[in-house]
Design an enzyme around this catalytic site. Structure first.
Site, mmCIF file in Angstrom:
data_model
loop_
_atom_site.group_PDB
_atom_site.id
_atom_site.type_symbol
_atom_site.label_atom_id
_atom_site.label_comp_id
_atom_site.label_asym_id
_atom_site.label_seq_id
_atom_site.Cartn_x
_atom_site.Cartn_y
_atom_site.Cartn_z
ATOM 1 N N LYS A 293 5.545 7.036 -4.391
ATOM 2 C CA LYS A 293 6.554 7.062 -3.318
ATOM 3 C C LYS A 293 7.989 7.102 -3.840
ATOM 4 O O LYS A 293 8.852 7.733 -3.241
ATOM 5 C CB LYS A 293 6.395 5.844 -2.415
ATOM 6 C CG LYS A 293 5.187 5.935 -1.518
ATOM 7 C CD LYS A 293 5.040 4.698 -0.665
ATOM 8 C CE LYS A 293 3.695 4.751 0.025
ATOM 9 N NZ LYS A 293 3.347 3.509 0.679
ATOM 10 N N GLY A 367 6.906 -2.342 -4.776
ATOM 11 C CA GLY A 367 6.712 -0.886 -4.857
ATOM 12 C C GLY A 367 7.220 -0.245 -3.575
ATOM 13 O O GLY A 367 8.078 -0.812 -2.881
ATOM 14 N N GLY A 368 6.688 0.929 -3.266
ATOM 15 C CA GLY A 368 7.162 1.684 -2.103
ATOM 16 C C GLY A 368 7.064 0.890 -0.811
ATOM 17 O O GLY A 368 8.046 0.797 -0.053
HETATM 18 P P1 NAP Z 1 3.236 1.108 -5.259
HETATM 19 O O1 NAP Z 1 4.538 1.686 -4.886
HETATM 20 O O2 NAP Z 1 2.545 1.680 -6.435
HETATM 21 O O3 NAP Z 1 3.421 -0.467 -5.534
HETATM 22 C C1 NAP Z 1 2.339 -1.241 -5.973
HETATM 23 C C2 NAP Z 1 2.739 -2.699 -6.027
HETATM 24 O O4 NAP Z 1 1.572 -3.453 -6.351
HETATM 25 C C3 NAP Z 1 3.781 -3.007 -7.114
HETATM 26 O O5 NAP Z 1 4.628 -4.028 -6.659
HETATM 27 C C4 NAP Z 1 2.901 -3.522 -8.271
HETATM 28 O O6 NAP Z 1 3.558 -4.435 -9.120
HETATM 29 C C5 NAP Z 1 1.833 -4.260 -7.492
HETATM 30 N N1 NAP Z 1 0.615 -4.414 -8.263
HETATM 31 C C6 NAP Z 1 -0.253 -3.447 -8.647
HETATM 32 N N2 NAP Z 1 -1.290 -3.976 -9.318
HETATM 33 C C7 NAP Z 1 -1.063 -5.321 -9.369
HETATM 34 C C8 NAP Z 1 -1.779 -6.402 -9.925
HETATM 35 N N3 NAP Z 1 -2.932 -6.222 -10.568
HETATM 36 N N4 NAP Z 1 -1.281 -7.657 -9.777
HETATM 37 C C9 NAP Z 1 -0.111 -7.844 -9.102
HETATM 38 N N5 NAP Z 1 0.612 -6.849 -8.564
HETATM 39 C C10 NAP Z 1 0.140 -5.597 -8.689
HETATM 40 O O7 NAP Z 1 2.193 1.160 -4.046
HETATM 41 P P2 NAP Z 1 2.459 1.258 -2.471
HETATM 42 O O8 NAP Z 1 2.427 2.677 -2.093
HETATM 43 O O9 NAP Z 1 3.598 0.408 -2.100
HETATM 44 O O10 NAP Z 1 1.078 0.643 -1.894
HETATM 45 C C11 NAP Z 1 0.791 -0.733 -2.056
HETATM 46 C C12 NAP Z 1 -0.401 -1.106 -1.196
HETATM 47 O O11 NAP Z 1 -0.100 -0.930 0.194
HETATM 48 C C13 NAP Z 1 -1.639 -0.244 -1.467
HETATM 49 O O12 NAP Z 1 -2.777 -1.059 -1.415
HETATM 50 C C14 NAP Z 1 -1.654 0.734 -0.299
HETATM 51 O O13 NAP Z 1 -2.937 1.195 0.015
HETATM 52 C C15 NAP Z 1 -1.088 -0.137 0.815
HETATM 53 N N6 NAP Z 1 -0.481 0.687 1.875
HETATM 54 C C16 NAP Z 1 -0.995 0.615 3.122
HETATM 55 C C17 NAP Z 1 -0.435 1.366 4.124
HETATM 56 C C18 NAP Z 1 -1.005 1.271 5.504
HETATM 57 O O14 NAP Z 1 -0.725 2.147 6.306
HETATM 58 N N7 NAP Z 1 -1.748 0.246 5.817
HETATM 59 C C19 NAP Z 1 0.645 2.202 3.880
HETATM 60 C C20 NAP Z 1 1.174 2.220 2.601
HETATM 61 C C21 NAP Z 1 0.597 1.466 1.585
HETATM 62 P P3 NAP Z 1 4.373 -3.932 -10.432
HETATM 63 O O15 NAP Z 1 5.748 -3.595 -9.947
HETATM 64 O O16 NAP Z 1 4.327 -5.105 -11.323
HETATM 65 O O17 NAP Z 1 3.628 -2.741 -10.969
#
Ligand code: NAP
Length: 510
Positions: A293, A367-368
């Site tokens: 994102k 993150g995003g």
């Molecule tokens: P992203 O930008 O890649 O951000 C991921 C976040 O998760 C970062 O803060 C990362 O921390 C953290 N993270 C990843 N692995 C981790 C671990 N093992 N322990 C602790 N923190 C961890 O992803 P995103 O797009 O924001 O999505 C995040 C989640 O939201 C996903 O599960 C996605 O499916 C969900 N989501 C849902 C919707 C919906 O419509 N329901 C919409 C969007 C996203 P670091 O900064 O340390 O890497």
């Protein structure tokens, strides 16, 4: 329209016949008898039964071990079996380029008029350049092929575009296939990019090649029958991405609205090169998820001011050759939280304002989604604390929105107030790594509401723990539907999105 072929890979004739019936019932146009999968294969007897009982046009393939087949076979016996298949009325035979010349000459005297010979070349290493693939197609054609088949291997999703180019310009029927998880779109868009036929597995786990979706998925999730040359392509860019239900939900919405559009998964490693290669108007818009994102925000030609302020784009649409970015996550996340608070009669401290106003909102993840939620929560009057595994990212985000940052590891002992809201925007607990939570259960007693952005599964470990700790919960499906509404309305230029269809799809077991 490309034909849909199901390879039959059973080890007995009886099972192959049963599978052929199931393939027909599932909607296949063609079946492929993979003779190299049969144990104790008796050519005259087994082929006699298999071809006599055929209910769909049939390809007979007897793949040698040297070209990816399942068993070591004497070459003479193998070619004799293929000649027998021709004699017994097979609709197609598939032979390898290496032996095509000799084989085609050997059947020339008594070649049935209806027979089509597929001459195939499989590359299990990579996908060569367009020039190499084009000259390969010409070589296959001059070997006497009625149908050219080129199968390569995807190291990156951009490899598939080279096979699309070759298929589109080929003057004879061609099957272009890119194996592997990153090559799946070569199958989904076969009809759009001039493919004669493509393959789908009968059942998951018994694919004849890596990255072969099931026929059920091809038809129900990816709307294969609705894809044609003029179909507009949309899709979800992510890594991982195949867990997402977006294609199923969005394709249901497109069908309901009668649009000539399809929505698929794009498993993308390098976003800039993906956007560079798939830049034609055919690729009309992209949704964007983990971990792209923020790069998407930097890669668009224009970004809407709110998305720009958040530094995260989850929706792009192509307009006048430009990629326009925006964000629908923030509306999805905040409205899911607000709705749950309102349903529990919890008010904010601004009369008529958001129920989050004045409350302490702890957001796990920077993150995003974390960015989007923290930005809008602050706008709505909440006090925001960001807890992230990489503390520097939490600090940077907190600074940008005027909040506080803490390391994720310290969240367990963080409870400055009794009535806080907790939101998970990390991927901890998401399929396939379910059953884990980013915070211990005992720390949840300080929160009145716990929200999880994850929607696969809907009941994450965090939400199970939160319910047991007595908190109100708001789940990722609520967020998904609300953000999807915004995306569908942008993609289709129609409002309102058919929410009842989308909700039914996201909650279905498929
Ligand atoms: P992203 O930008 O890649 O951000 C991921 C976040 O998760 C970062 O803060 C990362 O921390 C953290 N993270 C990843 N692995 C981790 C671990 N093992 N322990 C602790 N923190 C961890 O992803 P995103 O797009 O924001 O999505 C995040 C989640 O939201 C996903 O599960 C996605 O499916 C969900 N989501 C849902 C919707 C919906 O419509 N329901 C919409 C969007 C996203 P670091 O900064 O340390 O890497």
């Amino acid at each position: 329209m490309a034909l849909l072929c199901v390879p039959l890979v059973a080890s007995s004739v009886e099972k192959m016949l049963l599978d052929a019936d199931r393939a027909k019932a599932s909607g296949a146009d063609v079946v492929e008898l993979r003779l190299d999968c049969l144990k104790n294969f008796q050519p005259r007897q087994d082929l006699g039964v298999l071809l006599r009982e055929k209910k769909l046009p049939t390809i007979v393939t007897y793949r040698p071990k040297w070209d990816g087949g399942r068993t070591e076979i004497d070459e003479q016996k193998r070619l004799d079996a293929l000649r027998l298949a021709v004699e017994l009325g097979s609709d197609y035979v598939d032979v390898e380029l290496k032996v095509a010349d000799e084989f085609i000459k050997s059947i020339s005297e008594k070649r049935p008029e209806m027979l089509k010979v597929i001459v195939s070349s499989c590359n299990y290493e990579n996908t060569p350049s367009v020039e190499i693939l084009t000259s390969l197609a010409a070589k296959i054609r001059s070997a006497g092929a009625d149908i050219v088949k080129i199968a390569t291997t995807a190291k990156d999703i951009t490899d598939v575009s080279r096979v699309f180019q070759v298929c589109t310009s080929c003057k004879v029927p061609i099957i272009g296939l890119v194996m592997g998880d990153r090559g799946v779109i070569s199958r989904l868009f076969a009809s759009k990019f001039g493919g004669y036929l493509t393959y789908a597995a009968l059942d998951g786990g018994i694919e004849s090649a890596v990255g072969e979706p099931t026929i059920k998925k091809m038809l129900d999730v990816y709307n294969f029958r609705r894809v044609g040359r003029d179909t507009q392509i949309f899709g979800l860019i992510g890594n991982p991405v195949y867990h997402s239900k977006s294609p199923f939900v969005y394709n249901k919405a497109f069908s309901f609205l009668g649009l000539n559009a399809v929505f698929v998964h794009f498993l993308v490693d390098d976003l800039p090169s993906f956007l560079n290669v798939y830049s034609s108007p055919d690729f009309a818009g992209f949704s964007c998820t983990i971990p792209h994102k923020e790069i998407m925000c930097r890669s668009c030609d224009e970004v809407d001011p709110i998305a720009k302020a958040m530094g995260a784009v989850n929706t792009t649409i192509r307009r006048d050759g430009k990629l326009i970015g925006c964000n629908t996550d923030y509306i999805g996340a905040i409205s899911a939280i607000e709705e749950a608070l309102r349903a529990a009669n919890i008010q904010g401290n601004i009369p008529g304002g958001s129920p989050v106003a004045g409350k302490l909102l702890v957001i796990m993840g920077a993150g995003g989604t974390g960015k989007a939620l923290s930005y809008i929560a602050k706008e709505k009057g909440a006090r925001v604390v960001i807890a992230n595994r990489t503390y520097e990212r939490a600090e940077k985000l907190a600074q940008a929105i005027g909040g506080q940052a803490i390391p994720l590891s310290e969240l367990e002992d963080f409870h400055p107030e009794e009535e806080m809201i907790l939101a998970n925007t990390t991927s901890v607990g998401m399929y396939p790594n379910t059953g884990v939570s980013p915070i211990p259960k005992h720390a949840l007693k300080h929160y009145i509401l716990v929200f999880d952005a994850i929607y696969t599964p809907r009941d994450t470990q965090l939400l199970i723990d939160a319910k047991e700790a007595g908190a109100i919960i708001a789940d990722g499906v609520e967020m998904f539907l609300r953000q999807a509404k915004g995306q569908i309305e942008l993609y289709t230029n129609r409002s309102p999105a058919p929410m009842h269809i989308m909700e039914e799809a996201v909650l279905s077991k498929d």
